[in-house]
Design an enzyme around this catalytic site. Structure first.
Site, mmCIF file in Angstrom:
data_model
loop_
_atom_site.group_PDB
_atom_site.id
_atom_site.type_symbol
_atom_site.label_atom_id
_atom_site.label_comp_id
_atom_site.label_asym_id
_atom_site.label_seq_id
_atom_site.Cartn_x
_atom_site.Cartn_y
_atom_site.Cartn_z
ATOM 1 C CG HIS A 58 -2.872 3.524 -3.780
ATOM 2 N ND1 HIS A 58 -4.028 2.361 -3.689
ATOM 3 C CD2 HIS A 58 -2.355 3.725 -2.542
ATOM 4 C CE1 HIS A 58 -3.828 2.164 -2.296
ATOM 5 N NE2 HIS A 58 -2.646 3.078 -1.628
ATOM 6 C CD GLU A 59 0.267 6.382 -1.325
ATOM 7 O OE1 GLU A 59 -0.039 7.380 -0.324
ATOM 8 O OE2 GLU A 59 0.612 5.583 -1.146
ATOM 9 C CG HIS B 104 -4.990 6.786 0.777
ATOM 10 N ND1 HIS B 104 -5.645 5.737 1.202
ATOM 11 C CD2 HIS B 104 -3.842 5.979 0.155
ATOM 12 C CE1 HIS B 104 -5.282 4.720 1.129
ATOM 13 N NE2 HIS B 104 -4.126 4.868 0.435
ATOM 14 C CD GLU C 126 -3.454 1.237 1.759
ATOM 15 O OE1 GLU C 126 -2.914 1.252 0.552
ATOM 16 O OE2 GLU C 126 -3.193 2.185 2.535
#
Length: 427
Positions: A287-288, A291, A367
Site C-alpha cells: 500500500h505504501e 503511493h 488511499e
C-alpha cells in the site's frame, strides 16, 4: 460523532465477523475519551487565543522582546534579532501552556487505554529535546527568511518561496537520518525472510530501496506505523517495531520476578498480541509503495508548493496594509514577522480550512488507489486482515458520522476500505 460513540454500544451486524464485542467496547471508550479531551483542549486553545488578542498579548510580547534585545545591545534597528527573541518567547509560552494537556493525554488517556509506554522522566527529557531541536531549526530558518524578505525588493515573494522550498526538501532529506534518531533508536532490519521479501517486492516495481530500518516506537507508544523516505535513487523504508509481530515488545514474555512489574501490567502484556504477520506487513508496504508508484508523494509536494507560492504572493500584496497591523495593536511599526503571523495565521484561516478539506478528500482518494495497487500485487487478502489487525491494535472505532468522517478523516473509514478489498479477497 460523540453521539455515535455514546449510542453505538453493540457491534453492528456488518462488523460481526471482523470485530469482537470486547474490542469494540474498548475502542468506543477510547475514542470517547479522546473526543472529550479534544473538545476541552480545543476550547481552551480558542479561549487562550481570543484572550491574547483582546488583551494585546502580541504587541506586549513584541515590546518585551525589544526590551530584552535592547539590553543585549541590539536597538530597534535590529528587527530580525527582536523577531527571534519574540519567536523564542512565543514558542516557550506555547510549550508551557500546552504541557498540562500533553501530560494528561499521555499519562491519563493513553495510559488508561494501554498505549503509553513512557515514564515521566522520559516524557520531560523528550519534551526538552524537542524544544531545543525545534529552536535550532526554527530560529536560523526564520532569520534567513526575514532577511530575504527585507532585501528581496518587489519580487521578494519569489525568493522567499524558493528558500522555503529548499529548506523543506533539505529537512525531508535529513530528518530520518539525523533528526529522528535523536528521539528513537533505528536499527537495520535483520537478514531474513521478511527482508528478502521486502527487497523482492521493491525490485518488482522498480522502487530504488537502499535500506530497511526498524524503529523502537514501543518505548514511546504501542501505536504502529510504517513509512518510506528519500529522494531519487536513495529510498529507505522504516517499520515501527509495534507493526511487526516478531518485534513488538508487547508480545514478549515479561521477566519473572522483575522489580516494579505488577500483575495488571503482566497480564496486559501477556494477553495482547500486537502487530502483523510477515505477509500482512508486506501488504501494508505494498500500500505504501503504491503511493510512490502512483505519484501521490510528488503530487502532494507539487500541491504544497503551489499553495506556498500563492500564500507568499498574497502576503506580498497585503503586507503594505497598515490597517492589518493596527487591528492587532501595531500602530507605529509594521514588523515583518508580525505581518507573517497576522496574514498566514489569521487572514488565511478561512482559506486554510477550505484547502484542508480539499486535501482530505484527495487523501482519501489516494488511499483507495494505494489499496487497489496492493490488490494488483496480489496482497488483497493480507491487506484485508492487516487493516483489521491495525484497527484493533490502535483501537480505531469503525462507526462514523458521515459528515464528521467527510471533514476529518484523511483515510477512508475501515468498512469502506474493506469493502473495496472484499471482492478480490474472495477471489
Amino acid at each position: 460523532q460523540r453521539r455515535v460513540y455514546r449510542t453505538t454500544t453493540h457491534v453492528p451486524q456488518e462488523l460481526g465477523q471482523i470485530m469482537d464485542s470486547e474490542t469494540f467496547e474498548k475502542s468506543r471508550l477510547y475514542q470517547l475519551d479522546k473526543s472529550t479531551f479534544s473538545f476541552w483542549s480545543g476550547l481552551y486553545s480558542e479561549v487562550e487565543g481570543t484572550m491574547i488578542l483582546l488583551c494585546g498579548g502580541i504587541p506586549f510580547l513584541w515590546k518585551l522582546s525589544g526590551q530584552i534585545s535592547g539590553r543585549a545591545g541590539f536597538g530597534p534597528e535590529y528587527e530580525i534579532v527582536q523577531s527571534l527573541v519574540f519567536l523564542l518567547l512565543a514558542t516557550l509560552f506555547s510549550a508551557v501552556t500546552g504541557l498540562p494537556w500533553s501530560l494528561y493525554n499521555t499519562f491519563v488517556i493513553e495510559e488508561k487505554h494501554g498505549f503509553n509506554q513512557q515514564t515521566l522522566g522520559f516524557f520531560f527529557k523528550d519534551a526538552i529535546k524537542k524544544f531545543v531541536v525545534t529552536q535550532c531549526i526554527l530560529l536560523p530558518v526564520t532569520s534567513l527568511l526575514l532577511y530575504i524578505i527585507k532585501i528581496g525588493g518587489d519580487y521578494f515573494f519569489i525568493y522567499a518561496w524558493l528558500f522555503t522550498l529548499v529548506v523543506s526538501l533539505v529537512l525531508v532529506t535529513i530528518y530520518a537520518d539525523y533528526i529522528a534518531p535523536l528521539f528513537d533508536k533505528f536499527i537495520p532490519l535483520p537478514e531474513g525472510e521478511l527482508k528478502q521479501q521486502i527487497e523482492t517486492m521493491a525490485k518488482s516495481i522498480d522502487f530504488p530501496l537502499t535500506k530497511v530500518y526498524v524503529v523502537e516506537g514501543s518505548k514511546r507508544s504501542s501505536h504502529s506505523n510504517a513509512y518510506f523516505y528519500g529522494f531519487f535513487k536513495n529510498k529507505r523504508i522504516v517499520l515501527f517495531d509495534t507493526l511487526l509481530e516478531d518485534y513488538s515488545a508487547l508480545n514478549k514474555e515479561p521477566a519473572e520476578g522483575e522489580d516494579g512489574e505488577n500483575e495488571e501490567t503482566r497480564s496486559k502484556t501477556k494477553n495482547k498480541k500486537q502487530g502483523c504477520k510477515n505477509e500482512e506487513v508486506l501488504a501494508v508496504l505494498g500500500h505504501e509503495l503504491g503511493h510512490w508508484k502512483l505519484g501521490h508523494t510528488v503530487k502532494n509536494i507539487i500541491i504544497s508548493q503551489m499553495n506556498s507560492f500563492l500564500c507568499f504572493f498574497l502576503f506580498a500584496v497585503l503586507i503594505g496594509q497598515k490597517e492589518l497591523f493596527a487591528a492587532f495593536g501595531f500602530y507605529d511599526t509594521q514588523p515583518t514577522l508580525i505581518g507573517l503571523m497576522i496574514i498566514f495565521q489569521f487572514i488565511f484561516s478561512p482559506y486554510n480550512e477550505v484547502l484542508s478539506f480539499c486535501l482530505t478528500v484527495l487523501s482519501r482518494r489516494f488511499e483507495f488507489q494505494a489499496d487497489a495497487f496492493a490488490k494488483e500485487l496480489g496482497k488483497a487478502k493480507d491487506l484485508y486482515s492487516a487493516l483489521i489487525k491495525l484497527n484493533k491494535d490502535n483501537l480505531g472505532f469503525p462507526v462514523s458520522d458521515w459528515i464528521f468522517s467527510m471533514w476529518h478523516y484523511s483515510h477512508p473509514p475501515l468498512l469502506e476500505r474493506l469493502q473495496a478489498l472484499k471482492d478480490a479477497k474472495q477471489e
